[in-house]
Design an enzyme around this catalytic site. Structure first.
Site, PDB file in Angstrom:
ATOM      1  N   CYS A   1       0.937  -1.209   0.003  1.00  0.00           N
ATOM      2  CA  CYS A   1       0.024  -0.020   0.200  1.00  0.00           C
ATOM      3  C   CYS A   1       0.907   1.127   0.047  1.00  0.00           C
ATOM      4  CB  CYS A   1      -0.799   0.228   1.276  1.00  0.00           C
ATOM      5  SG  CYS A   1      -2.185   1.487   1.033  1.00  0.00           S
TER       6      CYS A   1
ATOM      7  N   ASP B   1       0.479   3.566   1.860  1.00  0.00           N
ATOM      8  CA  ASP B   1       0.510   4.209   2.966  1.00  0.00           C
ATOM      9  C   ASP B   1       1.768   4.800   3.597  1.00  0.00           C
ATOM     10  OD1 ASP B   1       0.106   4.647   6.034  1.00  0.00           O
ATOM     11  OD2 ASP B   1      -1.910   3.790   5.751  1.00  0.00           O
TER      12      ASP B   1
ATOM     13  N   ARG C   1       2.858   4.957   6.491  1.00  0.00           N
ATOM     14  CA  ARG C   1       3.267   4.317   7.733  1.00  0.00           C
ATOM     15  C   ARG C   1       3.872   2.711   7.377  1.00  0.00           C
ATOM     16  NH1 ARG C   1      -2.423   5.147  10.267  1.00  0.00           N
ATOM     17  NH2 ARG C   1      -2.860   4.390   8.451  1.00  0.00           N
TER      18      ARG C   1
ATOM     19  N   HIS D   1      -2.035  -4.208   4.918  1.00  0.00           N
ATOM     20  CA  HIS D   1      -1.615  -3.780   6.351  1.00  0.00           C
ATOM     21  C   HIS D   1      -2.979  -3.626   6.919  1.00  0.00           C
ATOM     22  CE1 HIS D   1      -2.412   0.768   5.840  1.00  0.00           C
ATOM     23  NE2 HIS D   1      -2.414   0.506   4.543  1.00  0.00           N
TER      24      HIS D   1
ATOM     25  N   CYS E   1      -5.885  -0.268   6.932  1.00  0.00           N
ATOM     26  CA  CYS E   1      -5.863   0.515   5.597  1.00  0.00           C
ATOM     27  C   CYS E   1      -7.072   1.370   5.333  1.00  0.00           C
ATOM     28  CB  CYS E   1      -5.609  -0.717   4.631  1.00  0.00           C
ATOM     29  SG  CYS E   1      -5.443   0.009   2.762  1.00  0.00           S
TER      30      CYS E   1
HETATM   31 CO    CO Z   1      -3.387   1.464   3.362  1.00  0.00          CO
END
Ligand code: CO
Length: 223
Positions: free
Chosen positions: A48, A50, A52, A104, A107
């Site tokens: 992803c 993301d 993080r 993750h 998400c």
């Molecule tokens: Co995500």
């Protein structure tokens, strides 16, 4: 340079970059020279976007060791030339031995797909995750607490994206010519920084259906 200007030119990032490069050279004077000549990663990470979930950091790999493709909610779409090009380059030219599909928990893309919350253009992209949810509706029953359903859809999404990777002509062709290649489905937990292996591991066409059935089996016994 005024503070305002330095903000606009992101001086902090350039400073970080210089320090990072210096540190690398201090630890290994030939680090960059070696990377210029070749990259030979063993792994392709499909994860992803993301912020993080930084691919290299999570598995503590250096530049040159991990080939990476990231998009919202780590989706592998049969007609996505971007993802397919990465996959083809990684498998045919770099000869990676493992493709890691890493979702993750937590998400936002997966949560939006589950709740139907509108985000914008990405709703069309997340339609693929909704499809996964509809396909596995029986594992996402109303009796389940929302947090459990969210975690489950994150996992189910990874499992189905592994199927999509396995069914590409790129992976099918690699297997048919005997190339050593295994596809894995993992989920990363933001709360503790740990990766959970979803048991969706496929190293040959014949293993796909079995891995799929086995990785879904836990949802039939678990409530
Ligand atoms: Co995500």
């Amino acid at each position: 340079m005024s503070a305002e200007n330095s903000d606009k030119t992101l001086q902090q990032l350039f400073q970080n970059n210089r320090q990072w490069a210096e540190k690398r050279i201090t630890q290994d004077p030939n680090f960059f020279k070696r990377l210029v000549n070749q990259q030979a990663p063993k792994y392709l990470w499909i994860g992803c976007s993301d912020s993080r979930v930084p691919a290299n950091e999570i598995v503590d790999l250096l530049p040159g060791e991990l080939f990476v493709h990231r998009n919202v909610a780590n989706v592998v779409v049969h007609t996505d030339l971007n993802c397919l090009s990465v996959l083809q380059f990684a498998i045919d030219l770099l000869k990676v031995e493992h493709v890691l599909v890493v979702g993750h928990y937590g998400c936002a893309g997966v949560h939006a797909a589950l709740s139907g919350r509108r985000i914008g253009l990405a709703d069309n992209w997340l339609r693929h995750v909704k499809d996964v949810g509809q396909m596995h509706e029986r594992y996402l029953g109303d009796a389940l607490p929302t947090a459990k359903k969210q975690d489950r859809l994150c996992e189910l999404n990874v499992i189905e994206q592994v199927v999509n990777v396995c069914e590409t002509t790129i992976v099918q062709d690699a297997w048919s010519r005997g190339q050593n290649l295994t596809i894995h489905g993992w989920a990363y937990r933001l709360e503790n920084g740990l990766i959970n292996d979803l048991g969706m591991t496929v190293g040959a066409p014949a293993e796909l259906a079995i891995a799929h059935t086995n990785s879904l089996a836990r949802y039939q016994t678990e409530h």
